[in-house]
Design a protein around this motif. Structure first.
Motif, mmCIF file in Angstrom:
data_model
loop_
_atom_site.group_PDB
_atom_site.id
_atom_site.type_symbol
_atom_site.label_atom_id
_atom_site.label_comp_id
_atom_site.label_asym_id
_atom_site.label_seq_id
_atom_site.Cartn_x
_atom_site.Cartn_y
_atom_site.Cartn_z
ATOM 1 N N SER A 1 0.513 -5.011 0.261
ATOM 2 C CA SER A 1 1.424 -4.213 1.801
ATOM 3 C C SER A 1 3.133 -4.340 2.484
ATOM 4 O O SER A 1 3.888 -3.609 2.691
ATOM 5 N N VAL A 2 3.248 -5.833 1.392
ATOM 6 C CA VAL A 2 5.016 -6.441 1.513
ATOM 7 C C VAL A 2 6.128 -5.259 1.126
ATOM 8 O O VAL A 2 7.120 -5.082 1.876
ATOM 9 N N TYR A 3 5.553 -4.457 -0.269
ATOM 10 C CA TYR A 3 6.208 -3.496 -0.908
ATOM 11 C C TYR A 3 6.650 -2.529 -0.132
ATOM 12 O O TYR A 3 8.217 -2.341 -0.051
ATOM 13 N N PRO A 4 6.024 -1.808 0.094
ATOM 14 C CA PRO A 4 6.258 -1.204 1.289
ATOM 15 C C PRO A 4 6.607 -1.115 2.115
ATOM 16 O O PRO A 4 7.668 -0.653 2.977
ATOM 17 N N ASP A 5 6.050 -2.170 3.285
ATOM 18 C CA ASP A 5 6.814 -3.025 4.153
ATOM 19 C C ASP A 5 8.151 -2.871 4.167
ATOM 20 O O ASP A 5 9.228 -2.284 5.004
ATOM 21 N N SER A 6 8.504 -2.929 2.849
ATOM 22 C CA SER A 6 10.093 -3.166 2.945
ATOM 23 C C SER A 6 11.442 -1.948 3.302
ATOM 24 O O SER A 6 11.849 -1.776 3.093
ATOM 25 N N ILE A 7 10.528 -1.114 2.874
ATOM 26 C CA ILE A 7 10.684 0.397 2.708
ATOM 27 C C ILE A 7 10.570 1.302 3.526
ATOM 28 O O ILE A 7 9.846 2.803 3.123
ATOM 29 N N SER A 8 9.772 0.878 4.731
ATOM 30 C CA SER A 8 8.376 2.262 5.388
ATOM 31 C C SER A 8 9.184 2.999 5.665
ATOM 32 O O SER A 8 8.250 4.538 5.789
ATOM 33 N N GLU A 9 10.501 3.122 6.740
ATOM 34 C CA GLU A 9 11.513 4.176 7.248
ATOM 35 C C GLU A 9 11.194 5.328 5.947
ATOM 36 O O GLU A 9 10.773 6.234 6.189
ATOM 37 N N LEU A 10 11.763 4.790 4.259
ATOM 38 C CA LEU A 10 12.198 5.904 3.875
ATOM 39 C C LEU A 10 11.003 6.248 3.196
ATOM 40 O O LEU A 10 11.393 7.857 3.110
ATOM 41 N N LEU A 11 9.990 5.921 3.403
ATOM 42 C CA LEU A 11 8.886 6.429 2.736
ATOM 43 C C LEU A 11 8.507 7.563 3.767
ATOM 44 O O LEU A 11 8.110 7.698 3.504
ATOM 45 N N LYS A 12 7.900 6.990 4.799
ATOM 46 C CA LYS A 12 7.834 7.940 6.077
ATOM 47 C C LYS A 12 8.261 8.723 6.409
ATOM 48 O O LYS A 12 7.688 9.962 6.792
ATOM 49 N N SER A 13 10.167 8.539 5.613
ATOM 50 C CA SER A 13 10.679 10.552 6.017
ATOM 51 C C SER A 13 10.259 10.799 5.009
ATOM 52 O O SER A 13 11.104 12.444 4.633
ATOM 53 N N LYS A 14 10.421 10.919 3.632
ATOM 54 C CA LYS A 14 10.659 11.682 2.014
ATOM 55 C C LYS A 14 9.299 11.840 1.642
ATOM 56 O O LYS A 14 9.678 12.587 1.338
ATOM 57 N N ILE A 15 8.571 11.194 1.945
ATOM 58 C CA ILE A 15 6.571 12.120 1.748
ATOM 59 C C ILE A 15 6.449 12.549 2.401
ATOM 60 O O ILE A 15 5.747 12.384 3.537
ATOM 61 N N THR B 1 -10.005 -11.389 -2.432
ATOM 62 C CA THR B 1 -7.834 -11.449 -2.806
ATOM 63 C C THR B 1 -7.528 -9.811 -1.464
ATOM 64 O O THR B 1 -6.148 -9.718 -1.440
ATOM 65 N N THR B 2 -8.427 -9.330 -1.034
ATOM 66 C CA THR B 2 -8.113 -8.358 -0.600
ATOM 67 C C THR B 2 -7.521 -8.039 0.291
ATOM 68 O O THR B 2 -7.128 -7.487 1.707
ATOM 69 N N GLU B 3 -7.429 -9.169 1.144
ATOM 70 C CA GLU B 3 -6.069 -9.502 2.891
ATOM 71 C C GLU B 3 -5.406 -9.440 2.282
ATOM 72 O O GLU B 3 -4.840 -9.302 3.053
ATOM 73 N N LYS B 4 -5.010 -9.387 1.302
ATOM 74 C CA LYS B 4 -3.231 -9.022 1.092
ATOM 75 C C LYS B 4 -3.121 -8.033 0.441
ATOM 76 O O LYS B 4 -1.959 -7.461 0.732
ATOM 77 N N PHE B 5 -3.849 -7.071 0.580
ATOM 78 C CA PHE B 5 -3.822 -5.570 0.582
ATOM 79 C C PHE B 5 -3.777 -5.274 1.358
ATOM 80 O O PHE B 5 -3.660 -4.598 1.868
ATOM 81 N N ILE B 6 -5.043 -4.733 2.748
ATOM 82 C CA ILE B 6 -5.666 -4.677 3.358
ATOM 83 C C ILE B 6 -4.408 -4.821 4.714
ATOM 84 O O ILE B 6 -4.874 -6.434 5.274
ATOM 85 N N PRO B 7 -3.547 -4.402 5.115
ATOM 86 C CA PRO B 7 -2.852 -4.812 6.454
ATOM 87 C C PRO B 7 -3.997 -5.376 7.979
ATOM 88 O O PRO B 7 -5.090 -5.214 7.869
ATOM 89 N N LYS B 8 -3.741 -5.855 8.508
ATOM 90 C CA LYS B 8 -4.346 -6.925 9.270
ATOM 91 C C LYS B 8 -4.904 -6.089 11.052
ATOM 92 O O LYS B 8 -5.598 -6.484 11.637
ATOM 93 N N GLN B 9 -3.662 -4.765 10.689
ATOM 94 C CA GLN B 9 -4.136 -4.266 12.039
ATOM 95 C C GLN B 9 -5.018 -3.213 11.848
ATOM 96 O O GLN B 9 -5.943 -2.243 12.902
ATOM 97 N N TRP B 10 -5.507 -3.190 10.260
ATOM 98 C CA TRP B 10 -7.190 -2.099 10.086
ATOM 99 C C TRP B 10 -8.136 -2.833 10.118
ATOM 100 O O TRP B 10 -8.435 -4.109 10.330
ATOM 101 N N LEU B 11 -9.214 -2.385 10.689
ATOM 102 C CA LEU B 11 -11.079 -2.631 11.122
ATOM 103 C C LEU B 11 -11.135 -2.418 9.816
ATOM 104 O O LEU B 11 -11.246 -1.574 8.718
ATOM 105 N N ARG B 12 -12.064 -3.657 8.887
ATOM 106 C CA ARG B 12 -12.088 -3.392 7.817
ATOM 107 C C ARG B 12 -13.924 -4.225 8.864
ATOM 108 O O ARG B 12 -14.529 -4.828 8.814
ATOM 109 N N ILE B 13 -15.176 -2.916 7.546
ATOM 110 C CA ILE B 13 -16.457 -2.802 7.976
ATOM 111 C C ILE B 13 -17.101 -3.003 6.642
ATOM 112 O O ILE B 13 -16.127 -2.190 5.431
#
Length: 286
Positions: free
Chosen positions: A118-132, A274-286
């Protein structure tokens, strides 16, 4: 930067390329390779080019094997380079741990991998959310559905089963989210939100209709992959499958009070650790 796989993977590869270019203060070129016909791969299109994202593709014909010392042995050199990078410094093959952040980013190098952190999309999150976003024709076609989603306590549910069951290579890697997962996720949602409406996105519509019964379930069908991802992202909340497709739908959700539920069991075996580096901490995992 190699672009391959489905839309979710393409977006991660794009984000990593932009992240690397920022770190190196340089430009990134993308090499598209989505037209694979191998039985172990789901057939894909180059969907990322349909968004208004700044992206430069290699224009001339490019032979990926030319990077290797011996074209005829490229398959074996590729595997060795993944574990012993000094063998070929012109190419960076991601380690089997596809969620591990890359520490040694360098210029003038061909990058191949999924880069799911998630580090990579976080670096351009505004761009992604405005263009997609949806095209005008898609917005016009789906306007009534979008209004319904945006004006209710909507929950997007993604179910991925088809290629996880039919493709042998996938059966060895991915867990399949069962009804126990979806029931627990819906129970949690119902405790937090009044009168939730569940919008279900899946290619296995028959299985979904057999298992999700009631007026609170709406089945979204007849759309392209891009349309489904963006419609899903417009739901107020999401219950995602172990799929980068719905990962991105949840990530692109602009609701500041969203509830995102993700499966704990994403993969089979140790890779799941290894998925803790992939799933944002704010998300609930069940």
């Amino acid at each position: 930067m190699k672009i391959s796989g489905g839309l979710g993977n393409q977006l991660f590869q794009y984000a990593f390329g932009q992240y690397a270019a920022q770190k190196l203060n340089t430009e990134v070129l993308y090499h598209a390779q989505t037209k694979l016909t191998h039985k172990n791969f789901t057939q894909r299109e180059l969907d990322i080019e349909k968004f208004d994202l700044p992206i430069n593709f290699i224009k001339e014909e490019f032979d990926e094997k030319s990077i290797f010392h011996f074209k005829s042995l490229s398959r074996y050199e590729r595997k060795l380079t993944q574990f012993f990078p000094f063998i070929n410094k012109k190419i960076k093959i991601q380690s089997p741990n596809i969620h591990e952040p890359v520490k040694d980013i360098k210029d003038n190098c061909y990058y191949e991998g999924y880069w799911q952190n998630s580090v990579y999309p976080d670096s351009i999150s505004e761009l992604l959310k405005s263009k997609i976003e949806l095209s005008k024709s898609s917005r016009d076609k789906l306007n009534d559905l979008i209004i319904e989603i945006e004006n209710s306590n909507s929950v997007g549910i993604h179910i991925r089963r088809d290629d996880y069951i039919k493709i042998i290579a996938n059966t060895k890697i991915y867990n399949i989210c069962d009804m126990d997962y979806y029931r627990k996720a819906m129970d949690y949602i119902e405790k937090k939100i009044s009168n939730p409406i569940f919008f279900i996105f899946t290619q296995d519509i028959e299985w979904a209709k057999e298992n999700f019964v009631g007026n609170q379930f709406h089945f979204v069908t007849g759309n392209s992959g891009i349309e489904d991802m963006i419609i899903m992202s417009k739901c107020q909340n999401q219950i995602i499958a172990n799929s980068t497709f719905s990962w991105w739908a949840a990530y692109l959700n602009k609701n500041s009070n969203k509830i995102i539920i993700s499966p704990k069991k994403w993969y089979k075996g140790k890779l799941n650790e290894t998925t803790e580096k992939f799933i944002p901490k704010q998300w609930l995992r069940i």
